[in-house]
Scaffold this active site. Sequence first.
Site, short mmCIF file in Angstrom:
data_model
loop_
_atom_site.label_atom_id
_atom_site.label_comp_id
_atom_site.label_asym_id
_atom_site.label_seq_id
_atom_site.Cartn_x
_atom_site.Cartn_y
_atom_site.Cartn_z
N ALA A 12 -1.59 -1.91 3.22
CA ALA A 12 -1.07 -3.28 2.80
C ALA A 12 -0.22 -2.92 1.41
O ALA A 12 0.63 -3.48 1.14
CB ALA A 12 -2.00 -4.37 2.71
N ASP A 70 4.25 10.61 2.74
CA ASP A 70 3.07 11.21 2.18
C ASP A 70 3.17 11.53 0.89
O ASP A 70 4.14 11.79 0.31
CB ASP A 70 2.80 12.65 3.15
N PHE A 151 -4.44 1.42 -6.82
CA PHE A 151 -5.41 2.12 -5.97
C PHE A 151 -5.24 3.84 -6.06
O PHE A 151 -4.53 4.17 -6.75
CB PHE A 151 -4.88 1.76 -4.38
#
Length: 194
Positions: A12, A70, A151
């Site tokens: 998200a 990535d 994060f």
Amino acid sequence: MKEKLVFATNNAHKLEEVSAMLGERIELLSLRDIGCHADIPETGTTLEENALLKARYVNEHFNTDCFADDTGLEVEALGGEPGVYSARYAGGEGHDSVANMNKLLARLKGVENRRARFRTVIALIRGGQTYEFEGIVEGHITTEPHGDGGFGYDPVFVPEGYDRTFAELGDVKNHISHRARAVQKLVDFLKSGL
């Protein structure tokens, strides 16, 4: 009519960041949106290989234009670790950000050179052609986590030119991050073809 483009992720945070940058011209779909519930293998040994593996999987199985990314944190004193293994650096199942951070800090204990960089590679498959975009942010690793935003390794990474971690920078991070830089190249490319 809006172009539909699949971002090969269900993260998200990533969807939100990228969607904001793409604006109104392109409708961004997630893996969930197209009914892809597979755990797409990331067996590559480089960020480039993993991004392309994911994009190819979606393109071949769902017959749709898509892109995948990535990202890795590359620490100079650790020879580029954790790199392609950033999300699963601490081992075990899943992506344990706290365990990954703790392992990194333990490996750097007493190490003076804390230079590091975040690198994102995006592989785009569009109209049968493959394209690659890269974004890099140089910085350094702190000795302990700071901030509760972001994060992954955000609480221990301070980008060059700043005195706060990504986790403390809030929305600023979305504009200067490695992903933002790679996505900006993707967006510029997509807009040039519209």
